[in-house]
Motif scaffolding. Structure first.
Motif, PDB file in Angstrom:
ATOM      1  N   GLY A 240      13.460  59.271  60.726  1.00 22.09           N
ATOM      2  CA  GLY A 240      12.067  59.578  60.409  1.00 22.09           C
ATOM      3  C   GLY A 240      11.496  58.718  59.311  1.00 22.09           C
ATOM      4  O   GLY A 240      10.281  58.710  59.097  1.00 22.09           O
ATOM      5  N   SER A 241      12.365  57.978  58.617  1.00 21.03           N
ATOM      6  CA  SER A 241      11.855  57.085  57.568  1.00 21.03           C
ATOM      7  C   SER A 241      11.323  55.804  58.206  1.00 21.03           C
ATOM      8  O   SER A 241      11.811  55.352  59.251  1.00 21.03           O
ATOM      9  N   GLY A 242      10.314  55.208  57.566  1.00 22.69           N
ATOM     10  CA  GLY A 242       9.753  53.969  58.079  1.00 22.69           C
ATOM     11  C   GLY A 242      10.763  52.839  58.080  1.00 22.69           C
ATOM     12  O   GLY A 242      10.802  52.031  59.013  1.00 22.69           O
ATOM     13  N   THR A 243      11.581  52.765  57.046  1.00 19.52           N
ATOM     14  CA  THR A 243      12.598  51.712  56.972  1.00 19.52           C
ATOM     15  C   THR A 243      13.562  51.818  58.153  1.00 19.52           C
ATOM     16  O   THR A 243      13.896  50.819  58.797  1.00 19.52           O
ATOM     17  N   ARG A 244      14.000  53.013  58.456  1.00 18.15           N
ATOM     18  CA  ARG A 244      14.936  53.228  59.574  1.00 18.15           C
ATOM     19  C   ARG A 244      14.263  52.860  60.903  1.00 18.15           C
ATOM     20  O   ARG A 244      14.875  52.235  61.776  1.00 18.15           O
ATOM     21  N   GLN A 245      12.991  53.228  61.083  1.00 13.35           N
ATOM     22  CA  GLN A 245      12.275  52.902  62.312  1.00 13.35           C
ATOM     23  C   GLN A 245      12.197  51.394  62.528  1.00 13.35           C
ATOM     24  O   GLN A 245      12.428  50.897  63.637  1.00 13.35           O
ATOM     25  N   VAL A 246      11.840  50.657  61.473  1.00 18.09           N
ATOM     26  CA  VAL A 246      11.704  49.205  61.591  1.00 18.09           C
ATOM     27  C   VAL A 246      13.057  48.572  61.895  1.00 18.09           C
ATOM     28  O   VAL A 246      13.167  47.664  62.734  1.00 18.09           O
ATOM     29  N   LEU A 247      14.100  49.048  61.246  1.00 19.06           N
ATOM     30  CA  LEU A 247      15.438  48.494  61.469  1.00 19.06           C
ATOM     31  C   LEU A 247      15.900  48.749  62.903  1.00 19.06           C
ATOM     32  O   LEU A 247      16.442  47.847  63.566  1.00 19.06           O
ATOM     33  N   GLN A 248      15.667  49.944  63.401  1.00 20.06           N
ATOM     34  CA  GLN A 248      16.054  50.252  64.777  1.00 20.06           C
ATOM     35  C   GLN A 248      15.246  49.445  65.784  1.00 20.06           C
ATOM     36  O   GLN A 248      15.774  48.994  66.806  1.00 20.06           O
ATOM     37  N   ALA A 249      13.953  49.228  65.493  1.00 22.29           N
ATOM     38  CA  ALA A 249      13.129  48.424  66.391  1.00 22.29           C
ATOM     39  C   ALA A 249      13.599  46.974  66.418  1.00 22.29           C
ATOM     40  O   ALA A 249      13.542  46.304  67.457  1.00 22.29           O
ATOM     41  N   ALA A 250      14.099  46.474  65.288  1.00 20.92           N
ATOM     42  CA  ALA A 250      14.536  45.077  65.205  1.00 20.92           C
ATOM     43  C   ALA A 250      15.930  44.868  65.788  1.00 20.92           C
ATOM     44  O   ALA A 250      16.219  43.814  66.374  1.00 20.92           O
ATOM     45  N   LEU A 251      16.821  45.863  65.643  1.00 22.63           N
ATOM     46  CA  LEU A 251      18.221  45.669  66.016  1.00 22.63           C
ATOM     47  C   LEU A 251      18.641  46.460  67.242  1.00 22.63           C
ATOM     48  O   LEU A 251      19.699  46.182  67.831  1.00 22.63           O
ATOM     49  N   GLY A 252      17.860  47.461  67.630  1.00 23.58           N
ATOM     50  CA  GLY A 252      18.283  48.323  68.728  1.00 23.58           C
ATOM     51  C   GLY A 252      19.245  49.391  68.233  1.00 23.58           C
ATOM     52  O   GLY A 252      19.083  49.943  67.148  1.00 23.58           O
ATOM     53  N   GLU A 253      20.270  49.670  69.019  1.00 25.34           N
ATOM     54  CA  GLU A 253      21.238  50.716  68.664  1.00 25.34           C
ATOM     55  C   GLU A 253      21.995  50.326  67.396  1.00 25.34           C
ATOM     56  O   GLU A 253      22.510  49.212  67.270  1.00 25.34           O
ATOM     57  N   LEU A 254      22.042  51.252  66.435  1.00 25.13           N
ATOM     58  CA  LEU A 254      22.741  51.004  65.176  1.00 25.13           C
ATOM     59  C   LEU A 254      24.081  51.723  65.167  1.00 25.13           C
ATOM     60  O   LEU A 254      24.254  52.767  65.811  1.00 25.13           O
ATOM     61  N   ALA A 255      25.022  51.162  64.408  1.00 27.30           N
ATOM     62  CA  ALA A 255      26.291  51.853  64.187  1.00 27.30           C
ATOM     63  C   ALA A 255      26.038  53.137  63.409  1.00 27.30           C
ATOM     64  O   ALA A 255      25.011  53.291  62.736  1.00 27.30           O
ATOM     65  N   ARG A 256      26.976  54.045  63.506  1.00 29.57           N
ATOM     66  CA  ARG A 256      26.861  55.285  62.733  1.00 29.57           C
ATOM     67  C   ARG A 256      26.757  54.940  61.249  1.00 29.57           C
ATOM     68  O   ARG A 256      27.532  54.121  60.739  1.00 29.57           O
ATOM     69  N   PRO A 257      25.806  55.538  60.523  1.00 34.84           N
ATOM     70  CA  PRO A 257      25.613  55.162  59.122  1.00 34.84           C
ATOM     71  C   PRO A 257      26.859  55.404  58.273  1.00 34.84           C
ATOM     72  O   PRO A 257      27.587  56.382  58.480  1.00 34.84           O
ATOM     73  N   LEU A 258      27.069  54.510  57.321  1.00 35.02           N
ATOM     74  CA  LEU A 258      28.108  54.728  56.317  1.00 35.02           C
ATOM     75  C   LEU A 258      27.712  55.899  55.431  1.00 35.02           C
ATOM     76  O   LEU A 258      28.514  56.790  55.133  1.00 35.02           O
ATOM     77  N   LEU A 259      26.469  55.884  55.011  1.00 39.49           N
ATOM     78  CA  LEU A 259      25.859  56.995  54.264  1.00 39.49           C
ATOM     79  C   LEU A 259      24.428  57.147  54.763  1.00 39.49           C
ATOM     80  O   LEU A 259      23.771  56.157  55.102  1.00 39.49           O
ATOM     81  N   GLU A 260      23.915  58.351  54.777  1.00 45.85           N
ATOM     82  CA  GLU A 260      22.534  58.619  55.152  1.00 45.85           C
ATOM     83  C   GLU A 260      21.890  59.383  54.002  1.00 45.85           C
ATOM     84  O   GLU A 260      22.268  60.528  53.731  1.00 45.85           O
ATOM     85  N   LEU A 261      20.938  58.751  53.326  1.00 41.06           N
ATOM     86  CA  LEU A 261      20.368  59.314  52.096  1.00 41.06           C
ATOM     87  C   LEU A 261      18.860  59.462  52.229  1.00 41.06           C
ATOM     88  O   LEU A 261      18.217  58.760  53.016  1.00 41.06           O
ATOM     89  N   SER A 262      18.295  60.359  51.436  1.00 37.94           N
ATOM     90  CA  SER A 262      16.898  60.754  51.646  1.00 37.94           C
ATOM     91  C   SER A 262      15.911  60.078  50.712  1.00 37.94           C
ATOM     92  O   SER A 262      14.741  60.441  50.710  1.00 37.94           O
ATOM     93  N   SER A 263      16.336  59.117  49.934  1.00 40.25           N
ATOM     94  CA  SER A 263      15.387  58.414  49.079  1.00 40.25           C
ATOM     95  C   SER A 263      15.801  56.959  48.913  1.00 40.25           C
ATOM     96  O   SER A 263      16.994  56.625  49.020  1.00 40.25           O
ATOM     97  N   THR A 264      14.817  56.117  48.662  1.00 37.04           N
ATOM     98  CA  THR A 264      15.077  54.697  48.435  1.00 37.04           C
ATOM     99  C   THR A 264      15.960  54.502  47.213  1.00 37.04           C
ATOM    100  O   THR A 264      16.876  53.667  47.203  1.00 37.04           O
ATOM    101  N   THR A 265      15.694  55.277  46.169  1.00 39.22           N
ATOM    102  CA  THR A 265      16.485  55.151  44.934  1.00 39.22           C
ATOM    103  C   THR A 265      17.950  55.481  45.180  1.00 39.22           C
ATOM    104  O   THR A 265      18.853  54.805  44.671  1.00 39.22           O
ATOM    105  N   ALA A 266      18.202  56.511  45.990  1.00 40.76           N
ATOM    106  CA  ALA A 266      19.589  56.881  46.281  1.00 40.76           C
ATOM    107  C   ALA A 266      20.296  55.799  47.089  1.00 40.76           C
ATOM    108  O   ALA A 266      21.460  55.464  46.829  1.00 40.76           O
ATOM    109  N   VAL A 267      19.608  55.223  48.071  1.00 38.33           N
ATOM    110  CA  VAL A 267      20.201  54.136  48.864  1.00 38.33           C
ATOM    111  C   VAL A 267      20.518  52.944  47.959  1.00 38.33           C
ATOM    112  O   VAL A 267      21.605  52.346  48.045  1.00 38.33           O
ATOM    113  N   LYS A 268      19.573  52.622  47.089  1.00 40.55           N
ATOM    114  CA  LYS A 268      19.781  51.478  46.193  1.00 40.55           C
ATOM    115  C   LYS A 268      20.955  51.723  45.242  1.00 40.55           C
ATOM    116  O   LYS A 268      21.792  50.818  45.020  1.00 40.55           O
TER     117      LYS A 268
END
Length: 333
Positions: A240-268
């Motif tokens: 549901g995040s915009g970053t995830r949408q753009v990445l999926q549109a560019a790459l297609g099917e993604l591998a299972r996430p190493l981590l799935e976090l709810s904020s940009t700061t947490a990912v960084k």
């Protein structure tokens, strides 16, 4: 917006200026006695205000000056109103302007119409004041953290009396808040305008793949291929995040996430700690890249660019503080 209905009394015919209803030049009638719309049969407010000024000042010239129009324009407006109503309203002479009997009657009606219009205007202003007293903004995380603070500071200088609340979440949450009326304007980072919304592009953004300096990708010379990136477990934002949408549109099917976090700061923070590769907006990682806490990894074969949009519900064009905020975002280089 609600409005007040002004009821216009029955009109006068031209037979004797007495105000009897029913002639071909009737002022009003029931509102449905003619096939023509009421607006075509009743003088506009400018004409009615002029007639009231003539009645008060006893002079067409003085009335024209008070209203800021030329005397010929005022004379033309009175003649046009007389033709529309089918009765003479003003007797003109070198000594001034005097209302006819019909003119006096129409003036009484005009006063009530103008008073109703003034009440309408006051009510509309109250609605605008209430609207302008607050602004509810919903924004996806990158925009909320890295762009909106500057825009809101500029808005504060323009509208110091407007209270602003900011609701941050992913692009799907922003869409939901707009569609349920919880926000007045929103900002999203996805690949297009969500269903049910209108929008405008306010900025361009680029996603970058980043790793900690100790990660193996930080030392590689060749870019990471799009297929390899898609097959690599990444530190990602939630669905549901915009970053995830753009990445999926560019790459297609993604591998299972190493981590799935709810904020940009947490990912960084996870990427800086060395947990693994992450894909983030370049807006979010500028300081970390400059300080070498993160390293940017080139990618080959994938377009990781996106447009940042202001959005609002279809049919609800931003007004007041929301419109001012949009003007500030679009002025951003």
């Amino acid at each position: 917006m609600s409005s007040s209905d002004a009821s216009v009394p029955e009109g006068a015919d031209g037979s004797g200026g007495s105000g009897a209803a029913g002639g071909s030049g009737a002022v009003g009638g029931s509102g449905t006695s003619s096939g023509a719309p009421l607006a075509h049969r009743v003088p506009d407010l400018a004409a009615l205000e002029l007639l009231l000024a003539v009645a008060r000042l006893g002079s067409l010239g003085r009335a024209a000056r008070e209203l800021g129009i030329s005397q010929p324009a005022a004379s033309g407006r009175i003649r046009s109103m007389e033709r529309q109503l089918g009765v003479a309203l003003v007797d003109r002479s070198p000594r001034g302007s005097r209302l006819t009997e019909a003119g006096a009657l129409v003036t009484d009606w005009a006063r009530r119409v103008v008073e109703a219009a003034e009440a309408f205007d006051a009510g509309a202003q109250a609605l605008r004041d209430r609207r302008d007293s607050r602004l509810r903004v919903a924004a996806s995380m990158t925009i909320a953290e890295y762009l909106l603070p500057g825009w809101l500071i500029a808005l504060r200088a323009r509208r110091p009396d407007t209270a602003v609340s900011l609701l941050a979440g992913n692009s799907a949450a922003v869409t939901g808040r707009l569609l349920t009326g919880e926000a007045d304007v929103g900002f999203v980072e996805g690949i297009g305008v969500p269903a049910g919304l209108d929008g405008v592009v306010v900025a361009q953004d680029r996603l970058v793949v980043v790793v900690a300096p100790g990660h193996a990708w930080a030392r590689r010379r060749a870019p990471v291929a799009a297929a390899e990136l898609a097959a690599t477990p990444l530190i990602l934002r939630e669905e549901g995040s915009g970053t995830r949408q753009v990445l999926q549109a560019a790459l297609g099917e993604l591998a299972r996430p190493l981590l799935e976090l709810s904020s940009t700061t947490a990912v960084k923070s996870a990427a800086v700690s060395g947990a693994g590769p992450a894909v983030l907006s370049e807006l979010a990682v500028g300081e970390e890249l400059a300080a070498r806490r993160l390293v940017s990894v080139p990618v080959d074969g994938a377009r990781l660019r996106r447009e940042l949009r202001a959005v609002w519900p279809v049919g609800h064009v931003p007004a007041g503080p929301a419109r001012d905020l949009l003007s500030l975002t679009r002025a951003t280089p």
